[in-house]
Design an enzyme around this catalytic site. Structure first.
Site, short mmCIF file in Angstrom:
data_model
loop_
_atom_site.label_atom_id
_atom_site.label_comp_id
_atom_site.label_asym_id
_atom_site.label_seq_id
_atom_site.Cartn_x
_atom_site.Cartn_y
_atom_site.Cartn_z
N LEU A 40 3.48 -25.38 22.77
CA LEU A 40 2.08 -25.76 22.90
C LEU A 40 1.91 -27.18 23.42
O LEU A 40 0.95 -27.48 24.13
CB LEU A 40 1.38 -25.64 21.53
CG LEU A 40 1.15 -24.23 20.99
CD1 LEU A 40 0.55 -24.30 19.58
CD2 LEU A 40 0.24 -23.44 21.92
N GLY A 41 2.83 -28.05 23.06
CA GLY A 41 2.71 -29.44 23.51
C GLY A 41 3.78 -30.30 22.89
O GLY A 41 4.63 -29.85 22.11
N GLY A 43 4.40 -34.50 21.42
CA GLY A 43 3.86 -35.82 21.11
C GLY A 43 4.98 -36.80 20.86
O GLY A 43 6.14 -36.55 21.18
N GLY A 44 4.60 -37.92 20.24
CA GLY A 44 5.58 -38.97 20.00
C GLY A 44 6.62 -38.59 18.97
O GLY A 44 7.73 -39.11 18.99
N GLY A 46 7.36 -35.17 18.03
CA GLY A 46 8.00 -33.86 18.16
C GLY A 46 7.24 -32.89 19.03
O GLY A 46 6.29 -33.26 19.71
N THR A 48 5.33 -28.97 19.43
CA THR A 48 4.62 -27.93 18.69
C THR A 48 4.75 -26.60 19.42
O THR A 48 4.79 -26.55 20.66
CB THR A 48 3.12 -28.28 18.50
OG1 THR A 48 2.54 -28.52 19.79
CG2 THR A 48 2.95 -29.50 17.63
N LYS A 65 5.69 -27.20 13.97
CA LYS A 65 5.87 -28.56 14.49
C LYS A 65 7.30 -29.00 14.19
O LYS A 65 7.73 -29.02 13.03
CB LYS A 65 4.87 -29.52 13.86
CG LYS A 65 4.80 -30.87 14.56
CD LYS A 65 3.55 -31.65 14.14
CE LYS A 65 3.42 -32.91 14.96
NZ LYS A 65 2.17 -33.65 14.62
N ASP A 163 -5.66 -42.04 13.64
CA ASP A 163 -5.43 -41.61 15.02
C ASP A 163 -6.52 -40.63 15.48
O ASP A 163 -6.23 -39.58 16.05
CB ASP A 163 -4.05 -40.97 15.16
CG ASP A 163 -3.58 -40.90 16.61
OD1 ASP A 163 -4.13 -41.65 17.46
OD2 ASP A 163 -2.69 -40.10 16.91
#
Length: 377
Positions: A40-41, A43-44, A46, A48, A65, A163
């Site tokens: 799915l994506g 980030g900083g 890990g 997902t 995640k 955030d």
């Protein structure tokens, strides 16, 4: 399809029913239960993945995640691992709120940390604005009324999200309900921690001045939500909405559609650089938003219209006021004792009244005259 979660697997795609990766041999089911379907994506901290819970008959969708930090260095990795574990703890505490994804599991497998959480079918607001364009005032008010109670809940549990940004707000497709996600940067607050300098964390452009120096407060989340609002209104990156020379926000110069002074004042107070000049709680903003909405105790529309019309008519000279003329006619027909005078001859109405269409007030006056006449026969 099954997706292998080994970061080094050259060909992670596998058949739906496979139990082990055909390429690297790694086990495909986490805890013999959760099967990753697709990424799915990232980030900083890990990646997902969309997944299914195969331990339930309906095999509902969920999100895996995986802890996979991009940063290097022993101390940095340790901090990242701490934040990842902290996210699981926060989700476990806060996931009972209907607008925060529920934590389903947190565990370590093959020397890697994982958390599994509820899947929210929808787009984050970053994607929404790319598809649909900028928000208007009605949408921003809806967003604030929808999300502020969530923040109120989070803060009441002594947690600062740290955030808040469009990418961390998901709009569910089925009912457009908003969800607050990604508690990886969230911080639990104690009486002493509010007065101590900690780690600077957050997303550039959305982070408040005090959070940038490691001293986040509950008001820091309100600041970030304010920045989110002006970005959604303008589609301009936050850094371009601030004038560093004057130290002021210039978001009004980039508005696609005008906003009311009331909403403008609320956003300005949310964006105040000094925490003492900013809203301190989500409840304060909710109160200001609600104070600008008419209540059910206000004058009914029909009555208000009659009062307003009467006030306008009273301001006119008597010879130009049709209602005033009608009242004079009633007065001439009924004396102080309430006895009706014998009519002499039909009154000749002015040409303006004869051609004037009958309004609701005209009809009510005619009914009033009729009732007086019937009662005095």
């Amino acid at each position: 399809m099954s997706y292998c979660l080994n970061p080094n697997c050259p060909n992670p795609q596998n058949p739906e029913t496979s139990k082990f990766c055909l390429t690297c041999g790694q086990k495909l089911l986490l805890k013999d239960r959760y099967r990753a379907k697709k990424p799915l994506g990232q980030g900083g901290f890990g990646k997902t993945f969309l997944a299914t819970d195969e331990d339930k008959p309906s095999k509902p969708l969920c999100v895996i995640k995986q802890f996979l930090p991009q940063a290097q260095g022993t101390s940095t990795l340790e901090k990242a691992a701490e934040l990842f574990e902290r996210e699981a703890i926060r989700l476990d505490e806060l996931g009972k709120h209907p607008q925060i994804p529920d934590l389903l599991a947190y565990f370590i497998q093959d020397n890697q940390q994982y958390l599994v959480q509820e899947f929210i079918a929808g787009d984050d607001l970053g994607k929404v604005i790319n598809k649909e364009g900028n928000f208007n005032e009605t949408q921003i008010r809806g967003l604030l009324n929808n999300l502020l109670p969530v923040l109120q809940f989070v803060h009441q549990h002594q947690v600062i999200h740290r955030d808040i940004k469009p990418e961390n707000i998901i709009r569910r497709t089925q009912d457009r309900q908003l969800f607050l996600v990604d508690f990886g940067a969230a911080k639990a607050v104690t009486t002493t921690s509010l007065h101590k300098t900690g780690t600077s964390i957050g997303s550039a452009g959305y982070v408040s001045p005090e959070q940038a120096i490691g001293r986040a407060t509950f008001a820091s989340d309100l600041y970030s939500l304010g920045v989110t609002c002006i970005y959604l209104l303008t589609e301009v990156p936050p850094m371009n909405l601030f004038d560093p020379g004057d130290g002021n926000w210039i978001w009004r110069d980039f508005l696609r559609e005008p906003v009311s002074d009331n909403l403008g004042k609320i956003l300005t107070k949310m964006l105040a650089g000094g925490t003492n000049r900013r809203y301190q709680t989500a409840g304060e903003i909710i109160k200001d938003l609600q104070s600008q909405i008419p209540t059910n105790n206000s004058v009914p529309k029909t009555a208000a219209k009659i009062v307003a019309t009467s006030a306008q008519n009273q301001a006119k000279p008597a010879n130009q006021n049709p209602i005033y003329s009608e009242l004079l006619e009633i007065k001439s027909e009924f004396g102080q004792t309430g006895k009706q005078k014998q009519p002499n001859s039909p009154k000749q109405k002015s040409s303006s009244n004869s051609t004037r269409p009958k309004s609701q007030i005209d009809l009510e006056l005619e009914q009033l005259k009729s009732e007086f006449r019937e009662g005095n026969k």
